[in-house]
Motif scaffolding. Sequence first.
Motif, short mmCIF file in Angstrom:
data_model
loop_
_atom_site.label_atom_id
_atom_site.label_comp_id
_atom_site.label_asym_id
_atom_site.label_seq_id
_atom_site.Cartn_x
_atom_site.Cartn_y
_atom_site.Cartn_z
N LYS A 144 1.25 -4.14 -6.80
CA LYS A 144 2.12 -4.22 -5.64
C LYS A 144 1.29 -4.35 -4.36
O LYS A 144 0.30 -3.64 -4.20
CB LYS A 144 2.99 -2.95 -5.53
CG LYS A 144 3.86 -2.65 -6.74
CD LYS A 144 4.97 -3.68 -6.91
CE LYS A 144 5.91 -3.29 -8.04
NZ LYS A 144 6.99 -4.28 -8.24
N GLN A 145 1.69 -5.24 -3.49
CA GLN A 145 1.07 -5.33 -2.17
C GLN A 145 1.93 -4.56 -1.19
O GLN A 145 3.15 -4.75 -1.12
CB GLN A 145 0.93 -6.78 -1.72
CG GLN A 145 0.22 -6.92 -0.38
CD GLN A 145 -0.05 -8.37 -0.02
OE1 GLN A 145 0.24 -9.27 -0.81
NE2 GLN A 145 -0.60 -8.59 1.16
N ALA A 146 1.29 -3.67 -0.41
CA ALA A 146 2.03 -2.79 0.50
C ALA A 146 1.80 -3.20 1.95
O ALA A 146 0.81 -3.84 2.29
CB ALA A 146 1.58 -1.34 0.29
N ASP A 147 2.73 -2.77 2.81
CA ASP A 147 2.54 -2.94 4.24
C ASP A 147 1.83 -1.70 4.78
O ASP A 147 1.41 -0.82 4.02
CB ASP A 147 3.87 -3.19 4.95
CG ASP A 147 4.86 -2.03 4.78
OD1 ASP A 147 4.42 -0.91 4.44
OD2 ASP A 147 6.06 -2.25 5.00
N GLN A 148 1.69 -1.61 6.10
CA GLN A 148 0.94 -0.50 6.70
C GLN A 148 1.64 0.84 6.53
O GLN A 148 1.02 1.89 6.68
CB GLN A 148 0.69 -0.79 8.18
CG GLN A 148 -0.24 -1.98 8.41
CD GLN A 148 -0.51 -2.22 9.88
OE1 GLN A 148 0.13 -1.65 10.75
NE2 GLN A 148 -1.49 -3.08 10.16
N GLU A 149 2.93 0.83 6.21
CA GLU A 149 3.67 2.07 6.01
C GLU A 149 3.88 2.37 4.53
O GLU A 149 4.71 3.19 4.17
CB GLU A 149 5.01 1.99 6.74
CG GLU A 149 4.86 1.86 8.26
CD GLU A 149 6.19 1.73 8.96
OE1 GLU A 149 7.22 1.51 8.26
OE2 GLU A 149 6.22 1.87 10.20
N GLN A 150 3.14 1.67 3.68
CA GLN A 150 3.17 1.86 2.23
C GLN A 150 4.51 1.50 1.61
O GLN A 150 4.93 2.09 0.60
CB GLN A 150 2.74 3.28 1.85
CG GLN A 150 1.31 3.60 2.23
CD GLN A 150 0.82 4.93 1.69
OE1 GLN A 150 1.39 5.47 0.76
NE2 GLN A 150 -0.23 5.45 2.28
N HIS A 151 5.20 0.54 2.21
CA HIS A 151 6.37 -0.05 1.58
C HIS A 151 5.94 -1.30 0.82
O HIS A 151 5.05 -2.03 1.27
CB HIS A 151 7.43 -0.42 2.62
CG HIS A 151 8.01 0.77 3.32
ND1 HIS A 151 8.13 0.85 4.68
CD2 HIS A 151 8.51 1.93 2.83
CE1 HIS A 151 8.67 2.00 5.02
NE2 HIS A 151 8.91 2.68 3.90
N VAL A 152 6.56 -1.55 -0.32
CA VAL A 152 6.20 -2.71 -1.12
C VAL A 152 6.60 -3.99 -0.40
O VAL A 152 7.75 -4.15 0.02
CB VAL A 152 6.88 -2.66 -2.50
CG1 VAL A 152 6.61 -3.95 -3.28
CG2 VAL A 152 6.37 -1.46 -3.30
N GLN A 153 5.64 -4.91 -0.25
CA GLN A 153 5.92 -6.22 0.32
C GLN A 153 6.21 -7.24 -0.77
O GLN A 153 7.11 -8.06 -0.65
CB GLN A 153 4.74 -6.70 1.17
CG GLN A 153 4.61 -6.00 2.51
CD GLN A 153 3.55 -6.65 3.37
OE1 GLN A 153 2.50 -7.04 2.87
NE2 GLN A 153 3.83 -6.78 4.66
N GLN A 154 5.39 -7.18 -1.83
CA GLN A 154 5.60 -8.12 -2.92
C GLN A 154 4.84 -7.65 -4.16
O GLN A 154 3.96 -6.80 -4.08
CB GLN A 154 5.12 -9.53 -2.54
CG GLN A 154 3.64 -9.61 -2.22
CD GLN A 154 3.20 -11.02 -1.92
OE1 GLN A 154 3.62 -11.97 -2.57
NE2 GLN A 154 2.35 -11.19 -0.92
N THR A 155 5.24 -8.21 -5.30
CA THR A 155 4.53 -7.97 -6.56
C THR A 155 3.54 -9.10 -6.78
O THR A 155 3.88 -10.27 -6.63
CB THR A 155 5.52 -7.91 -7.73
OG1 THR A 155 6.44 -6.83 -7.51
CG2 THR A 155 4.80 -7.69 -9.05
#
Length: 232
Positions: A144-155
């Motif tokens: 998983k690729q995360a944003d700066q707030e550790q939300h998933v951006q994409q698999t």
Amino acid sequence: MPKIIALVPAAGVGSRFGAQAPKQYVSVLGQPVLFHTLNVLNQSAKIDQLAVVLAPEDEYFDQFQWPFFKMLKIRAGGESRAQTVINGITVLLNQGLMQPDDWVLVHDAARCCLNLPLLNQFIDTIKEHSVGGLLALPVADTLKQADQEQHVQQTISRNGLWQAQTPQMFRAELLLEALTEADLNTVTDEASAIEQMGLSALLVEGMLSNFKLTFSHDLPLVEAILTARKKG
């Protein structure tokens, strides 16, 4: 015939581990982590010399006994792993302890659970390759690729992705040239410097047990692996 020189960069401080001493000196089964790392390299009949590269100011190494007949101690560690490897190869070449076409087998000081049969198999495979290579594991988990707030951006697709391990083995002259010419800010291992030269290293499948001791909570697993190996 070209020799195989194992080079262990051991100049790091292991800040993520959180111990008072660098993690390579943390005790595991009554010996420092570095002892277990050097022990398997010293046991391989395929390795001609073992060079451990320390920080010049290292005050821990000489407090221990190191019964390894192949071992050389080099106090030439640099500010980064890459610089430590550069300095170690340079010293070995300048002192005539290594020739440009000899193989340099670089192994992490904190990767202390390397299996001897795997090590020997790796050496046999790589010495027949034109460039060199590294142990690695195919990525098994979903990424998983995360944003700066550790939300998933994409698999991220794991197809064709490998997790690099050590040892990594290349000819001395080639590796020194690759590291010297590379942007060391982007070099995370020896193979990445080779890649910047436009060359392709060979991936040899490793083992999960050959992991790098990084955090203090890794210690029980290291102890379990080494204990089981002694009993086996």
